[in-house]
Design a protein around this motif. Sequence first.
Motif, PDB file in Angstrom:
ATOM      1  N   PRO A   1     -46.055-112.667 -21.549  1.00 48.75           N
ATOM      2  CA  PRO A   1     -45.700-112.535 -22.963  1.00 48.75           C
ATOM      3  C   PRO A   1     -46.915-112.674 -23.860  1.00 48.75           C
TER       4      PRO A   1
ATOM      5  N   TRP B   1     -52.493-113.300 -21.272  1.00 46.21           N
ATOM      6  CA  TRP B   1     -52.689-111.949 -21.800  1.00 46.21           C
ATOM      7  C   TRP B   1     -53.646-112.073 -22.980  1.00 46.21           C
TER       8      TRP B   1
ATOM      9  N   ARG C   1     -47.580 -96.233 -17.501  1.00 47.54           N
ATOM     10  CA  ARG C   1     -46.310 -96.849 -17.893  1.00 47.54           C
ATOM     11  C   ARG C   1     -45.295 -96.699 -16.750  1.00 47.54           C
ATOM     12  N   ARG C   2     -44.046 -96.964 -17.035  1.00 47.51           N
ATOM     13  CA  ARG C   2     -43.058 -96.938 -15.951  1.00 47.51           C
ATOM     14  C   ARG C   2     -42.765 -95.517 -15.473  1.00 47.51           C
TER      15      ARG C   2
ATOM     16  N   HIS D   1     -47.882 -99.334 -13.839  1.00 50.20           N
ATOM     17  CA  HIS D   1     -46.965-100.188 -14.590  1.00 50.20           C
ATOM     18  C   HIS D   1     -46.639-101.460 -13.818  1.00 50.20           C
ATOM     19  N   HIS D   2     -46.538-102.562 -14.544  1.00 53.60           N
ATOM     20  CA  HIS D   2     -45.967-103.800 -14.002  1.00 53.60           C
ATOM     21  C   HIS D   2     -45.609-104.682 -15.179  1.00 53.60           C
ATOM     22  N   ASP D   3     -44.783-105.689 -14.929  1.00 57.05           N
ATOM     23  CA  ASP D   3     -44.443-106.631 -15.991  1.00 57.05           C
ATOM     24  C   ASP D   3     -45.698-107.376 -16.420  1.00 57.05           C
ATOM     25  N   SER D   4     -45.808-107.675 -17.704  1.00 63.25           N
ATOM     26  CA  SER D   4     -46.973-108.373 -18.242  1.00 63.25           C
ATOM     27  C   SER D   4     -46.558-109.708 -18.835  1.00 63.25           C
TER      28      SER D   4
ATOM     29  N   HIS E   1     -43.932-108.927  -8.520  1.00 61.28           N
ATOM     30  CA  HIS E   1     -43.752-107.631  -9.165  1.00 61.28           C
ATOM     31  C   HIS E   1     -45.049-106.830  -9.236  1.00 61.28           C
ATOM     32  N   ARG E   2     -46.191-107.440  -8.860  1.00 61.28           N
ATOM     33  CA  ARG E   2     -47.473-106.730  -8.920  1.00 61.28           C
ATOM     34  C   ARG E   2     -48.040-106.408  -7.542  1.00 61.28           C
TER      35      ARG E   2
ATOM     36  N   ASP F   1     -54.514-103.148 -10.677  1.00 54.18           N
ATOM     37  CA  ASP F   1     -53.468-102.199 -11.057  1.00 54.18           C
ATOM     38  C   ASP F   1     -54.066-100.896 -11.572  1.00 54.18           C
TER      39      ASP F   1
ATOM     40  N   GLN G   1     -48.237-112.218  -7.497  1.00 50.37           N
ATOM     41  CA  GLN G   1     -47.026-112.132  -8.307  1.00 50.37           C
ATOM     42  C   GLN G   1     -46.165-111.047  -7.687  1.00 50.37           C
TER      43      GLN G   1
END
Length: 233
Positions: free
Chosen positions: A188, A154, A105-106, A183-186, A15-16, A73, A13
């Motif tokens: 939904p 998730w 986190r970010r 941090h990365h997008d997860s 973003h990861r 991660d 992915q």
Amino acid sequence: MTRVLVGIPWRHQPHRVYAHDLTVQRYEELLPDATVLDFDTEHEQFCLAGARNLAVRFGERVRADVIVLADADTLPEREPLLAAIEGAAHSSVVHLPYTEYRSLRRDGTDQFLVGVPLQECSHLVVDGACSGVYVTTPATWGAHGGQDERFRGWSPEDAAWMAAHTTLLGDPVRHSGRVYALHHDSPPKTGPDHEAGYALVYRYHQAQGDLAAMRRLIAEAETCNKSTSATGG
């Protein structure tokens, strides 16, 4: 010398990728004699539990003494990781190389990426965390059924795993230290898969402490797990 396989559940992915690459680098630095490999299954939707199970099966085939199941991660500390590997090799329970799970986190991740030491980065402590890094032998993983591959997206496969482990084997051993989740997008936390996952983990919680009920639930999971073909590497 203990033969160690680090198995990283991973499906690309964009973003990861950065977190995955940092994770690989971390393990290559901490465990220079270990084999570090990515694992994925043929499930249409990424199945974290399936990738973990696959890594253990592969480790058994190549005669690894200990398998470190390392989320792509999550960065461990050296001493608790080494202690967990040594402990897992000679025990019948899974070892966790941390007593504190820090989500960077970010903001904390941004600090780390510009050179702030991990232990000084902003973070949120996740109480009761039981994921991120597992250290096990193939025999121990098999003794409590591994992880249930019916969880998708998730999902709370880690909470189900903990219920199964404590019921059948007792508490995992924790080693004093920290892990750091980048941090990365997860995905939904909505939709049919999310709802099915929480319905399934409820069944694990209901069976916790009841050996017969937990064994029945794990037998269901093993039937499902064996019905899926997979590749890794």
